[in-house]
Design a protein around this motif. Structure first.
Motif, PDB file in Angstrom:
ATOM      1  N   VAL A  77     -23.154  33.646 -53.288  1.00  0.00           N
ATOM      2  CA  VAL A  77     -22.030  33.388 -54.211  1.00  0.00           C
ATOM      3  C   VAL A  77     -20.853  32.793 -53.436  1.00  0.00           C
ATOM      4  O   VAL A  77     -20.185  31.853 -53.890  1.00  0.00           O
ATOM      5  N   GLU A  78     -20.631  33.339 -52.233  1.00  0.00           N
ATOM      6  CA  GLU A  78     -19.537  32.831 -51.369  1.00  0.00           C
ATOM      7  C   GLU A  78     -19.734  31.329 -51.097  1.00  0.00           C
ATOM      8  O   GLU A  78     -18.787  30.542 -51.165  1.00  0.00           O
ATOM      9  N   TYR A  79     -20.985  30.927 -50.808  1.00  0.00           N
ATOM     10  CA  TYR A  79     -21.258  29.508 -50.536  1.00  0.00           C
ATOM     11  C   TYR A  79     -20.895  28.657 -51.758  1.00  0.00           C
ATOM     12  O   TYR A  79     -20.286  27.596 -51.646  1.00  0.00           O
ATOM     13  N   ALA A  80     -21.347  29.129 -52.947  1.00  0.00           N
ATOM     14  CA  ALA A  80     -21.140  28.340 -54.170  1.00  0.00           C
ATOM     15  C   ALA A  80     -19.655  28.239 -54.506  1.00  0.00           C
ATOM     16  O   ALA A  80     -19.178  27.174 -54.923  1.00  0.00           O
ATOM     17  N   GLY A 105     -24.101  45.220 -40.101  1.00  0.00           N
ATOM     18  CA  GLY A 105     -24.131  43.766 -39.890  1.00  0.00           C
ATOM     19  C   GLY A 105     -24.857  43.043 -41.022  1.00  0.00           C
ATOM     20  O   GLY A 105     -25.287  43.656 -42.007  1.00  0.00           O
ATOM     21  N   ASN A 106     -25.014  41.744 -40.845  1.00  0.00           N
ATOM     22  CA  ASN A 106     -25.660  40.910 -41.863  1.00  0.00           C
ATOM     23  C   ASN A 106     -27.158  40.800 -41.603  1.00  0.00           C
ATOM     24  O   ASN A 106     -27.698  39.704 -41.429  1.00  0.00           O
ATOM     25  N   SER A 107     -27.849  41.921 -41.583  1.00  0.00           N
ATOM     26  CA  SER A 107     -29.298  41.892 -41.344  1.00  0.00           C
ATOM     27  C   SER A 107     -30.036  41.465 -42.609  1.00  0.00           C
ATOM     28  O   SER A 107     -29.557  41.693 -43.727  1.00  0.00           O
ATOM     29  N   VAL A 125     -27.876  43.095 -51.599  1.00  0.00           N
ATOM     30  CA  VAL A 125     -26.671  42.770 -52.383  1.00  0.00           C
ATOM     31  C   VAL A 125     -25.718  41.919 -51.545  1.00  0.00           C
ATOM     32  O   VAL A 125     -25.116  40.962 -52.041  1.00  0.00           O
ATOM     33  N   LYS A 126     -25.619  42.223 -50.244  1.00  0.00           N
ATOM     34  CA  LYS A 126     -24.727  41.415 -49.381  1.00  0.00           C
ATOM     35  C   LYS A 126     -25.269  39.989 -49.226  1.00  0.00           C
ATOM     36  O   LYS A 126     -24.497  39.023 -49.176  1.00  0.00           O
ATOM     37  N   MET A 127     -26.586  39.853 -49.173  1.00  0.00           N
ATOM     38  CA  MET A 127     -27.180  38.510 -49.070  1.00  0.00           C
ATOM     39  C   MET A 127     -26.782  37.676 -50.292  1.00  0.00           C
ATOM     40  O   MET A 127     -26.333  36.521 -50.158  1.00  0.00           O
ATOM     41  N   GLU A 164     -25.500  21.050 -48.769  1.00  0.00           N
ATOM     42  CA  GLU A 164     -24.313  20.329 -48.270  1.00  0.00           C
ATOM     43  C   GLU A 164     -24.017  20.756 -46.832  1.00  0.00           C
ATOM     44  O   GLU A 164     -23.625  19.958 -45.991  1.00  0.00           O
ATOM     45  N   ARG A 165     -24.174  22.052 -46.561  1.00  0.00           N
ATOM     46  CA  ARG A 165     -23.954  22.530 -45.186  1.00  0.00           C
ATOM     47  C   ARG A 165     -24.914  21.869 -44.217  1.00  0.00           C
ATOM     48  O   ARG A 165     -24.523  21.373 -43.158  1.00  0.00           O
ATOM     49  N   PHE A 166     -26.195  21.899 -44.585  1.00  0.00           N
ATOM     50  CA  PHE A 166     -27.182  21.306 -43.687  1.00  0.00           C
ATOM     51  C   PHE A 166     -26.867  19.821 -43.488  1.00  0.00           C
ATOM     52  O   PHE A 166     -26.939  19.303 -42.378  1.00  0.00           O
ATOM     53  N   SER A 190     -20.986  25.210 -40.047  1.00  0.00           N
ATOM     54  CA  SER A 190     -22.011  25.947 -39.289  1.00  0.00           C
ATOM     55  C   SER A 190     -22.576  27.100 -40.127  1.00  0.00           C
ATOM     56  O   SER A 190     -22.264  27.236 -41.298  1.00  0.00           O
ATOM     57  N   GLY A 191     -23.340  27.954 -39.463  1.00  0.00           N
ATOM     58  CA  GLY A 191     -23.905  29.139 -40.124  1.00  0.00           C
ATOM     59  C   GLY A 191     -24.998  28.747 -41.098  1.00  0.00           C
ATOM     60  O   GLY A 191     -25.586  27.668 -41.003  1.00  0.00           O
ATOM     61  N   GLY A 192     -25.288  29.621 -42.038  1.00  0.00           N
ATOM     62  CA  GLY A 192     -26.234  29.267 -43.099  1.00  0.00           C
ATOM     63  C   GLY A 192     -27.390  30.232 -43.284  1.00  0.00           C
ATOM     64  O   GLY A 192     -28.164  30.072 -44.225  1.00  0.00           O
ATOM     65  N   SER A 193     -27.515  31.240 -42.402  1.00  0.00           N
ATOM     66  CA  SER A 193     -28.722  32.071 -42.522  1.00  0.00           C
ATOM     67  C   SER A 193     -28.728  32.887 -43.813  1.00  0.00           C
ATOM     68  O   SER A 193     -29.751  32.924 -44.523  1.00  0.00           O
ATOM     69  N   THR A 194     -27.599  33.488 -44.172  1.00  0.00           N
ATOM     70  CA  THR A 194     -27.623  34.355 -45.361  1.00  0.00           C
ATOM     71  C   THR A 194     -27.822  33.527 -46.638  1.00  0.00           C
ATOM     72  O   THR A 194     -28.484  33.977 -47.576  1.00  0.00           O
ATOM     73  N   GLY A 195     -27.272  32.301 -46.656  1.00  0.00           N
ATOM     74  CA  GLY A 195     -27.477  31.428 -47.815  1.00  0.00           C
ATOM     75  C   GLY A 195     -28.929  30.988 -47.919  1.00  0.00           C
ATOM     76  O   GLY A 195     -29.496  30.881 -49.015  1.00  0.00           O
TER      77      GLY A 195
HETATM   78  O1  5RP Z   1     -20.857  37.619 -44.055  1.00  0.00           O
HETATM   79  C1  5RP Z   1     -19.874  36.964 -43.804  1.00  0.00           C
HETATM   80  C2  5RP Z   1     -18.840  36.701 -44.820  1.00  0.00           C
HETATM   81  O2  5RP Z   1     -19.145  37.326 -46.028  1.00  0.00           O
HETATM   82  C3  5RP Z   1     -19.712  36.410 -42.423  1.00  0.00           C
HETATM   83  O3  5RP Z   1     -18.521  35.702 -42.250  1.00  0.00           O
HETATM   84  C4  5RP Z   1     -20.896  35.625 -42.007  1.00  0.00           C
HETATM   85  O4  5RP Z   1     -20.826  35.396 -40.623  1.00  0.00           O
HETATM   86  C5  5RP Z   1     -21.018  34.303 -42.742  1.00  0.00           C
HETATM   87  O5  5RP Z   1     -22.084  33.612 -42.182  1.00  0.00           O
HETATM   88  P1  5RP Z   1     -22.702  32.260 -42.776  1.00  0.00           P
HETATM   89  O6  5RP Z   1     -21.530  31.377 -43.115  1.00  0.00           O
HETATM   90  O7  5RP Z   1     -23.542  31.745 -41.678  1.00  0.00           O
HETATM   91  O8  5RP Z   1     -23.512  32.648 -43.958  1.00  0.00           O
END
Ligand code: 5RP
Ligand code: NAI
Length: 298
Positions: free
Chosen positions: A175-178, A94-96, A168-170, A267-269, A239-244
């Motif tokens: 990067v996904e957000y950007a 998971g995304n721990s 690395v996943k964090m 921007e998300r917030f 929604s979401g935002g914890s990993t960012g």
């Molecule tokens: O890890 C992911 C994608 O890579 C998951 O979709 C995760 O739930 C994304 O969460 P958030 O948008 O809150 O960061």
């Protein structure tokens, strides 16, 4: 090979299916009886609890956790940990938070692998990208399972010691957000620009050979196809935002500039507030310093 899978939601069920398809045996458990029954329907052996799952795995247990990050991981380890010894391996897919993984590795006797998982539900067919941290022997022991769950042998690797997989996943998520923000801004300008454009057609054209082609851009194309060029009823709310948030916190601590990732997070917030206080104050201040007209709500 036989593995136990705990947590059989969107992602856990894919782990189960891909491991079964590769010819391995799976013992499956979820708090939801429905989810456990679905895994059994796919060919897994259902367990009625964590103790039952551990019993059914025999010696050298290999267990994959795919429960929501946070309390559910701790609750599972509190119960499972005492049933495991140092021949056993636990994978948290998971995304721990990486620091939580380091802490958990110290509290369980089993070898602990923190595994960042990327690919989402589309991984059902394609397989995932897996970023693994933890002891080398445990990574080697799990390699047949990683080969099955990932896109193949090139779809997973050991990043380093425990913590490094989730680290690395964090950053991947940052990067996904950007990237999402960059595509969003480009399409915003095109949607509000000088030409009446079909954005699905733009995305399709970009996806065919352009420098900026990507899976996220394919998902933009899908979004415009399914929702329309104006995105129809899709709300201005992310929604979401914890990993960012964790990525930005880490960057601040390490003094590494990540303005794009921070901007995307902000921007998300900002999207969660109907009327942004800072913009309302700026509206009022323009009156204060320049007697510019105050725009008021109807
Ligand atoms: O890890 C992911 C994608 O890579 C998951 O979709 C995760 O739930 C994304 O969460 P958030 O948008 O809150 O960061
Ligand atoms: N959905 C996605 O695109 C991605 C998700 N992840 C991560 O994977 C993990 C799982 O995500 P999803 O499958 O999307 O969540 P989900 O909500 O679809 O499934 C979670 C499952 O865990 C079960 N569960 C909760 N607590 C439990 C417990 N204590 N014991 C046993 N089962 C328990 C729930 O009943 C549910 O079936 C999360 O950490 C998530 O952040 C990672 C990459 C992508």
């Amino acid at each position: 090979m036989q593995i136990g899978v705990v947590g059989l939601g969107r992602m856990g069920q894919i782990v189960v299916n891909r491991v079964l398809d590769a010819g391995h045996d799976v013992v499956a458990f979820d708090l939801s009886e429905e989810a456990t029954a679905a895994a059994a329907g796919a060919g897994a052996t259902p367990a009625d609890g964590l103790e039952d799952l551990a019993d059914r795995l025999g010696e050298e247990k290999r267990i994959w956790l795919m429960v929501p990050a946070g309390d559910a991981v701790d609750a599972t380890l509190d119960e499972l940990g005492p049933l495991l010894d140092d021949d056993d391996v636990v994978v948290d897919g998971g995304n721990s938070h990486f620091e939580e993984s380091v802490r958990r590795a110290e509290t369980v006797e089993a070898a602990y692998l923190d595994c960042g998982t990327s690919g989402g539900p589309a991984g059902a067919e394609l397989g995932f990208s897996l970023m693994v941290g933890g002891p080398e022997w445990a990574y080697e022991a799990m390699t047949p399972v990683f080969d099955a769950v990932a896109t193949g042998p090139d779809g997973h690797d050991r990043m380093g010691p425990v913590g490094s997989g989730h680290y690395v996943k964090m950053v991947h998520n940052g990067v996904e957000y950007a990237l999402m923000q960059a595509y969003g801004e480009g399409f915003d300008l095109l949607a509000n620009g000088r030409y009446d454009l079909d954005l699905e057609s733009v995305a399709k054209t970009w996806n065919n050979g352009a420098v900026i082609r990507s899976w996220l851009l394919e998902l933009c194309e899908e979004a415009f196809r399914e929702e329309g060029t104006d995105l129809g009823t899709v709300a201005d709310h992310v929604s979401g935002g914890s990993t960012g948030t964790w990525t930005v916190q880490e960057a601040l601590e390490r003094e590494v500039p990540v303005p794009l990732i921070y901007q995307a997070l902000a921007e998300r917030f900002g999207s969660r507030d109907d009327a942004r206080f800072s913009r309302r104050l700026a509206n009022r201040l323009r009156y204060g310093f320049g007697r510019h007209e105050i725009v008021r709500e109807e």
